[in-house]
Every structure is written in structure tokens, then in C-alpha cells.
Design an enzyme around this catalytic site. Structure first.
Site: not given
Ligand SMILES: *[C@@H]1O[C@H](CO)[C@@H](O)[C@H](O)[C@H]1NC(C)=O
Ligand SMILES: *[C@@H]1O[C@H](CO)[C@@H](O)[C@H](O)[C@H]1NC(C)=O
Ligand SMILES: *[C@@H]1O[C@H](CO)[C@@H](O)[C@H](O)[C@H]1NC(C)=O
Ligand SMILES: *[C@@H]1O[C@H](CO)[C@@H](O)[C@H](O)[C@H]1NC(C)=O
Ligand SMILES: *[C@@H]1O[C@H](CO)[C@@H](O)[C@H](O)[C@H]1NC(C)=O
Length: 861
Positions: A519, A637
Site C-alpha cells: 500500500g 470514515d
């Protein structure tokens, strides 16, 4: 109707045995009697005749690092005792320890008066702290707030050893205070080991294993009784404010001296003043009165309660004339209470103990008395006193759901469903490799972002319940410093996580080899690593080493994040800060994101039970974030890509450590995926820019519908009215036809009641205004209920495929998008409006979201 003794025989019997009843008052002299007036320089008359030790007389009991004695020179109005005019404040953990004459029931009374002493270093209203004994949480992240009033917290605990320690643990950057402490033993008979359980109506044994906190103590129909006149220094308040309809009851009283205490009772249970007054039915004179008198007392519904009711027939003129019913929370607690038979006389004290199990608790306990329906005797009812004590929960806490040792209480309903915690160490390499490939495209200019944001800001969620999302990274850091944990409680069991040397992590990641990158973010890369010592696979997030900011903040945040430990949060294993490196090491989550298992990746579909369990796990994680810390942490989120699954499909919330500001991709774009992803964004947050935990609840509602319908929250490729899942599902829910749009895979397999329960929860989460939305705790409860309904349901017939298939669930087609669903957003002008938010193409947006999810997220331990 039950049998009764003929009155005459009974009376003779009573006359014969009259002598065994004592009307004389028993006096209790405690063998342990520690009364401390903290901070006091001089002996004061405590107001009820008891003498409290001065500070200098009691230093032997205290171990503390600091020595802050506080005084209020002039007594304000209404302060009942001079013990409230001095205090001690502690900026570090402090302990009062007492050696008891013997174990057994003890009162602990903590007196607080949040005054503002001259000199001004300590404004006591601002103190936030926890109070524990060696094994019991009394107060968790307690703050008195701005009430200019004294507060007494009273507990009854069964000391099992001869040591009684009381620890005061200030929250980080706050302090603790105490005005006076009482540790006094109570008679063994005060609380027996048995009581009546209300539902199911049954005997309950084992009360001496619980600790109790006094919540309500009423002298029904009588005046306030203060500690002066009580036999055990308790206070009893008049019941007026709890009486539901004043006109239903009428107070009566007799002289206290006529009250007698039969065997098994004594004036230590309650003083004769309590039994000498009562409430009876106001309109009992009418020929056939038929109503209840109701008292309602508010309580915290997450605990069980001990309810003691005191009765004394000061109403009847003859024996065996009065029978009545008693209800607690609408359940019949005593049917046809016949005081004469039970006590053998009039004006004789009697009490009954009940247990209200936490699983039936509501936020009100109601006690009702009413006549029996048989036309026998006089039609009336009476009640003399009520005591309501909170019972410690499964982790020995009387405040909050965290035990002294860091254990977390599981809610009553789910206890039987405990799954053995197994931490995943495997990973699904394929998922990450694909991800890494996509992510590279997105990772363009990390430096831009890094310059504007301190390192800690990417670790930090917002803390305050009302922070504006416009606040810069600086204020979010400050907020985090104010937030935190009751250090004393947790620091003993949870350290800072493991410290990794840089060399160790170099080895684990093959010197941060690009091949191990899984990532990429603005702050740097995320690598999959394997620890040399035990082969554990981990996710290693390395902050950009060129950043000069944030080392201190990094360390502070490590402390904070490493304490954020919960079975349903992806956890931080450790960190490295050698050579200005800022590296975090997380557990690696083997099964990737919840979203991948719902649609889009062609993975085998999850069963309804699995989906419920995943939602329940995520709800637990969020509930912990919201309530496990003092000010609560807002995730900001919540979405299916931020709910990760370990190799046992146990859900863990990820990304709670990520920043509110995302990277700028290519220039004129979003401030971020992290300010909330479209499709999940709380409309109220949007309008008012006030972030609260209810924004997370809204987003979670979308997650629930996503689990049910297996489609993205926002799918621009669909017809207009279907684009936004929240709106679309709500429309069908309102029509009562939700089953038309659920995941085709579930059709015929899902239990409709269970589905409806989840949909109800989702609907409440999506309420327009935050205040109308439930707390995560309530959502959790409803989901557990949905799971119970599923488990209880018989399996559906195998062939029930419906001809009426729901519209296509669009699995796999369009990726989620950041295009706002309508133009309204554009006007907000705060960087999240349409203009600022559009991403260059949908694909990279999706990647960004996934990348975020994975960053905090990957697991392995
Ligand atoms: C003490 O703190 C309270 C709560 O924050 C505040 O309302 C009050 O004004 C403060 N008092 C003083 C004198 O600073
Ligand atoms: C206190 O607990 C101990 C151990 O559980 C028990 O043996 C004892 O009887 C209890 N004391 C009272 C007064 O209930
Ligand atoms: C408390 O006791 C005092 C002295 O015995 C008496 O005058 C007073 O009325 C009592 N008050 C209550 C509420 O029992
Ligand atoms: C009294 O309350 C109980 C429990 O709430 C209820 O079942 C009963 O019908 C009530 N009686 C009357 C006369 O209202
Ligand atoms: C509460 O009730 C549930 C279900 O009846 C039972 O399993 C549990 O043991 C009870 N808890 C207590 C403290 O009695």
C-alpha cells in the site's frame, strides 16, 4: 386466593410470641471506621456528629507523588457539612489504603465538591479521573462538570481481604480530587446472599459476589432523613419527585416509636422513621378503586439492579385486612402481599429484595403498587421505602464497561455467543498484490501532503464530540492531547506496544523492498513484513523519513494508539522511532475488506449469519471508539472498506488512526476520502460541519444496507433514484418492500424478522438529525437481537427461490465514486464541495479508499 389463618388463632399466636420481637433499637458500632477529611488542616464537626480525621492525621493512609491541599475559605450556601470545604488534588495516580479489622460488607463513600479554590491552579470542575479499588471500578473517567454542588458517591462492597485500597487515577493532562472519604464496615445482615430474581421469577443466590452503588433511596411518604438520623449514616429522600401521578397517592405516618422489628429485620436495614411513613392509595374511599401508584426512577440501563422495597402496615386497623400487588417494571413482583401474615402484626417492618437483570433493564425502574382484584378486605396498597442499588457487571465495574484489568464487559445478550478470539496470522497475498499494483498509480506526490500535515495528523482521528471538520491538523492534535485514557487503569496492563529496532524491520521487509509494498499513501508506504523471531506477518507503515515534523507527536500518538486495543479494532503491535524514523507495525488482516466479500471481487458470498456477525463486530469496535475513551473518538470514515476481516472472519475496524486530510491527487481534487466518503456522509455533518459520533452512526447505517443489498453505497451508473444506496433502501424500507432489493443470494435464505430488525436499525441510523439516531450501543443491541432472531428461526425450505427477483445488485460493476449525488454539496465551499471533490477518474478514487483501508489495517500476529 391463598389460604389464611383465621384471625383469632393468629392473634393468640402472636400474643404468645410477642416477646421475641424487639422494638428497642439496635445500635451498630463499626469496627472499621475510616473517616478522612482530605486536605483539612483542622478538625471539623462533620455535621452528623461523626468526627473526620484531618489531613495530617491521615497521611499514613495515603501514597501520592504530589501534595496539593486545597481550601475554600468561605462556605457557600447549602453545603451540608464542612468536610466539603477542603480537598486534595492529584496529578498522578494516588492511593488511600486501609487495613480492615475484618473482611465483609463495607461502605465506601466518596465526597466531592467541585469548588474553585483561590490561587487558581486547580479548577475542580475540570478534573477528569477514575476511581478504583484493587479489583473494582467505582468511577470511570468521572467529571463533575460545572455543578456548584456537592456530590456523594456511595458504594457497598464485600471486602474479601483485609486491605482496602482506593486509587485515584487522573486522566492524562488532567487531575483527580477528593474532599472526603469514608470506609466503614456495615452489618453482615445488611445484604444477604439471596434475593428474588424478577425474570424469570426465581431465587437468586450469590449477591455477596457483587459490589453495589446506591442510586436511589426513598423514604416514601416521609421527610428527608439525613445521615444524622439513620442507623448507618445513609440518607433517604422524600419520594415526591419520583411519584408519577401525585394525585394517586396520599401520605400517612405514625410515630416512629410504634414500629417494631420482627426477627430477620432490624432498624439497621432501615430506621424506624422509614417504616413510620408511607404512601397509600389516594382515592381508596371510592367503592372500587382500581389503579396503581407508580414511582419511576431513572437508572443506567447497562447494569443490573438490586431493588429493596420496605413495607410496614401502618394503615390497617385489624390483622389480615390488607392485600395488594407489587410490580417492578410492569412485572408482578409480589402477588397479594399479606403483611400481617408475614410479620405477624401491624406496624411491623418488612422488606423484600429483588434483582433486575441487566438484560431487562430500561433506563427507568418503575415500582407500582395496586389493589388485588378480589373484593376481600380493604382495598388499598402501601409502600414505605425503596432502595435501588446498581450491581457491578461481569468485569467488576460500576461505571463503564471496562474492568480494572482492562477486560471489557460483553453485553448480556451476546455472552453466549462468544467466539474464541484467534488472531489471524495468515494473509491473502493475492488481494494485496492486486491492491499494491493499483495503488502505485495513485501514489504520485506524497510530499505535498506531508508538508501540510504533521505526522501525527495521519494517525489521528478527531476526539472532541464537537470539533469542526474545518479545524486544521494543529487543533486536531491538541484535541487528542486532551483526550486519552484513564491512564492508571490501563497503563498497568497495556504498555506502549512493542518496540522494534530499525534493523529488525529492515529484515522483516527485506530492507523495505518495493516487492513487499502492499500500500502507498501520502505519508509513505505500507509493507508486508515477516518478523524474524517468530515468523509473524505484519503490516509495516513507514512514515516519510524526510519529514522533520512530528516526532514528539508521533510518540504521544503511539502511546495513545497502543492503548486503543479492542478485539474489533485492528491493533497496533508496535513501532520504531530510531533515526527519526516513524514506523508503525500493525496486525495483518488475512481476509481483506468486508466490501470485497459482499460484491465486486467474485468471492463466495457471505451467509446472512456471517454478515450479521461482521456487522456486530464492527459495531462493537465503533462502540468502543465512541465510549471506551473519555471524550470518545470519532472514526469519521466508516465504510465497508474500513471493516477488515481476519482469517476467522472476525471483523475489525481499521483506519481509525488515519488523518482527516487525504492526499491531493494531481492538484485540484478532494481534500479527501477520509473526510467521509460520499454515499456514507452524514448529511447533518455536511450542513453544520459539526462532527459527532452520530456521524459514524449514519455511515454505519449505510454499511448495514450494503451488507443486506450487496451493492455499493454510491453507484453513478445506475438510474438516478438508485444511485445512492441510503436513499434507495430507505424508500423501499418505507414501502415495506425491502426484500425486493436485497442481495439475490439471500432471497429465500434470510429470516424476514431478522432482516427487518437489521433494517430497522439501519433506518434509525440514517435519521436526518444526529439526535434522532441511536448510539452505537443501541445499534449493537439491535443487531444482536437480529442475530438471535436468525438463530431462533427454523431453516427455510431449500427451494424457496422467488420468481420475483430483486433488481440486479450491480455486483462488480461500478466502483465507488466520490461524485456527490447532487449539486448541493458544491456550495459548501469547504473543500468537500463538488468542485473540490471530484476525482480525476473513478478508478483511482476507489484505489485510494481501499488503500486507506488497508494501511491501518493489515494484520498478522
Ligand atoms: C471552572 O471550570 C468550569 C468548567 O469548565 C468553568 O465553567 C468555570 O468558569 C471555571 N471557573 C473558573 C473560575 O475558571
Ligand atoms: C463476602 O464474600 C466472601 C467470599 O465471596 C463470602 O465468603 C462472605 O460470606 C461475603 N460476606 C458477606 C457479608 O456476604
Ligand atoms: C432527626 O433527629 C432529630 C433529633 O432526634 C429530630 O429532631 C429530627 O426531627 C429528626 N429528623 C428526621 C428527618 O428524622
Ligand atoms: C398496575 O400495573 C400493572 C403492571 O404495570 C398492570 O399489569 C396492572 O394492570 C395495573 N393495574 C391497574 C388497575 O391499572
Ligand atoms: C440475566 O438473565 C439471563 C437470561 O435469563 C441469564 O442468563 C443471566 O445469568 C442473568 N444474569 C444475572 C446476573 O442474573
Amino acid at each position: 386466593m391463598e389460604r389464611r389463618f383465621p384471625p383469632i388463632i393468629l392473634t393468640v399466636f402472636l400474643l404468645l410470641f410477642r416477646e421475641t420481637y424487639s422494638s428497642s433499637t439496635t445500635k451498630f458500632t463499626p469496627t472499621d471506621n475510616f473517616l478522612i477529611d482530605c486536605g483539612a488542616k483542622e478538625k471539623v464537626e462533620s455535621g452528623d456528629g461523626r468526627e473526620f480525621k484531618t489531613d495530617s492525621e491521615s497521611t499514613a493512609f495515603l501514597s501520592a507523588d504530589d501534595n496539593n491541599l486545597l481550601f475554600l475559605p468561605k462556605a457557600p450556601e447549602g453545603i451540608p457539612s464542612p468536610i466539603y470545604l477542603s480537598a486534595r488534588a492529584f496529578t498522578k495516580e494516588a492511593t488511600y489504603a486501609f487495613t480492615l479489622a475484618r473482611p465483609g460488607w463495607h461502605w465506601i463513600r466518596l465526597h466531592f465538591h467541585p469548588f474553585n479554590p483561590p490561587g487558581g491552579t486547580f479548577n475542580l470542575s475540570n478534573a477528569v479521573f477514575s476511581v478504583t479499588t484493587d479489583d473494582l471500578v467505582l468511577l470511570h473517567s468521572f467529571t463533575i462538570g460545572d455543578v456548584q454542588k456537592w456530590v456523594l458517591k456511595e458504594y457497598i462492597v464485600n471486602a474479601t481481604t483485609e486491605r482496602m485500597a482506593i486509587h485515584f487515577s487522573p486522566l492524562k493532562n488532567s487531575f483527580a480530587f477528593i474532599n472526603a472519604i469514608e470506609v466503614v464496615n456495615a452489618p453482615d445482615t445488611l445484604i444477604s446472599d439471596e434475593a428474588t430474581n424478577l425474570a424469570p421469577l426465581d431465587d437468586f443466590k450469590g449477591l455477596s459476589d457483587f459490589a453495589f452503588q446506591s442510586v436511589h433511596r426513598l423514604n416514601v411518604g416521609g421527610p428527608l432523613i439525613t445521615s444524622v438520623n439513620d442507623t448507618l449514616s445513609r440518607s433517604w429522600v422524600n419520594d415526591g419527585q419520583y411519584l408519577k401521578s401525585k394525585s394517586t397517592g396520599k401520605s400517612i405516618s405514625v410515630a416512629p416509636t410504634v414500629i417494631e422489628f420482627p426477627d430477620g429485620t432490624s432498624n439497621l436495614i432501615a430506621p424506624n422513621w422509614v417504616y413510620a411513613s408511607a404512601m397509600k392509595m389516594a382515592d381508596a374511599g371510592v367503592s372500587q378503586p382500581n389503579f396503581n401508584i407508580t414511582w419511576q426512577m431513572s437508572v443506567d440501563p447497562s447494569f443490573g439492579y438490586f431493588v429493596r422495597l420496605h413495607f410496614c402496615d401502618i394503615l390497617s386497623k385489624a390483622l389480615n385486612d390488607l392485600y395488594f400487588n407489587v410490580y417492578i417494571n410492569g412485572r408482578k413482583a409480589i402477588s397479594g402481599l399479606d403483611l400481617s401474615t408475614l410479620t405477624g402484626g401491624l406496624a411491623m417492618a418488612y422488606y423484600r429484595d429483588f434483582i433486575l437483570n441487566a438484560s431487562l433493564a430500561t433506563d427507568v425502574i418503575s415500582v407500582q403498587i395496586g389493589p388485588m382484584n378480589q373484593p376481600t378486605g380493604i382495598v388499598n396498597a402501601l409502600l414505605n421505602g425503596v432502595e435501588i442499588l446498581k450491581m457491578s457487571n461481569s468485569v467488576d465495574s460500576l461505571d463503564g464497561e471496562f474492568g480494572v484489568d482492562g477486560r471489557v464487559a460483553s453485553s448480556g445478550m451476546s455472552a453466549k455467543k462468544k467466539i474464541v478470539a484467534v488472531v489471524g496470522i495468515l494473509m491473502m497475498a493475492g488481494a494485496f498484490i492486486g491492491l499494491a499494483a493499483m495503488v502505485v498509480k495513485w501514489h504520485k506526490r506524497p510530499q505535498d501532503w506531508e508538508k501540510k500535515n504533521s505526522f501525527s495528523s495521519w494517525l489521528l482521528p478527531l476526539h472532541s464530540a464537537h470539533s469542526s471538520f474545518m479545524s486544521g491538523s494543529k487543533s486536531s492534535v491538541t484535541a487528542s492531547h486532551r483526550a486519552g485514557f484513564s491512564g492508571g487503569i490501563y497503563s498497568s496492563t497495556l504498555g506502549l506496544g512493542r518496540y522494534f529496532s530499525f534493523a529488525e524491520l529492515q529484515e522483516a521487509t527485506k530492507n523495505f523492498n518495493d516487492d513487499t509494498v502492499c500500500g502507498v499513501g501520502g505519508f509513505g508506504n505500507v509493507y508486508i513484513g515477516e518478523l524474524a523471531d517468530d515468523g509473524t506477518k505484519v503490516a509495516v507503515k513507514r512514515g516519510n523519513p524526510h519529514s522533520e515534523q512530528g516526532i514528539n507527536e508521533f510518540q504521544t500518538e503511539i502511546q495513545m494508539l497502543s492503548k486503543l486495543r479492542h478485539r474489533h479494532l485492528v491493533s497496533l503491535i508496535g513501532y520504531c522511532d530510531e533515526n527519526n524514523e516513524m514506523i508503525l507495525v500493525y496486525e495483518l488482516m488475512a481476509n481483506g475488506t468486508m466490501r470485497d466479500h459482499l460484491y465486486g471481487k467474485g468471492l463466495p458470498p457471505l451467509s446472512w449469519k456471517q454478515r450479521l456477525e461482521i456487522c456486530i463486530g464492527a459495531a462493537r469496535g465503533l462502540h468502543y471508539l465512541h465510549t471506551g475513551t473519555t471524550q470518545g473518538i470519532i472514526h469519521r470514515d466508516v465504510k465497508t472498506t474500513n471493516i477488515l476481516l481476519d482469517d476467522n472472519f472476525v471483523a475489525k475496524v481499521a483506519d481509525f488512526g488515519l488523518s482527516k486530510d487525504g492526499p491531493t491527487v494531481g492538484g485540484n481534487h478532494v481534500s479527501t476520502a477520509v473526510k467521509g466518503s460520499f454515499g456514507y456522509l452524514d448529511p447533518e455533518y455536511f450542513r453544520r460541519q459539526q462532527l459527532t459520533d452520530k456521524s459514524d452512526v449514519y455511515s454505519f447505517g449505510v454499511v448495514l444496507f450494503e451488507a443486506l443489498c450487496a451493492r455499493t453505497a454510491l453507484d453513478p451508473s445506475l438510474p438516478r433514484e438508485q444511485v445512492n444506496l441510503a436513499e434507495w433502501a430507505m424508500q423501499w424500507k418505507k414501502k415495506g418492500l425491502l426484500e425486493k432489493i436485497i442481495d439475490p443470494y439471500l432471497v429465500g435464505k434470510i429470516n424476514i424478522e431478522s432482516m427487518n430488525k437489521l433494517a430497522e436499525a439501519a433506518e434509525k441510523c440514517l435519521a436526518e438529525y444526529g439526535v434522532d439516531r441511536p448510539s452505537m450501543g443501541d445499534v449493537l443491541w439491535n443487531l444482536e437481537y437480529a442475530l438471535q432472531l436468525h438463530d431462533a428461526a427454523p431453516p427455510p425450505p431449500p427451494d424457496s427461490d422467488s420468481d420475483d427477483k430483486p433488481p440486479s445488485s450491480t455486483a462488480g460493476s461500478a466502483p465507488s465514486s466520490l461524485i456527490p449525488e447532487d449539486g448541493s454539496a458544491a456550495s459548501s465551499g469547504v473543500g468537500i464541495g463538488a468542485g473540490a471533490v471530484r476525482m480525476p477518474d473513478d478508478r483511482s478514487t476507489t484505489v485510494a479508499n481501499d488503500a486507506y483501508a488497508q494501511l491501518a489495517g493489515m494484520t498478522g500476529r
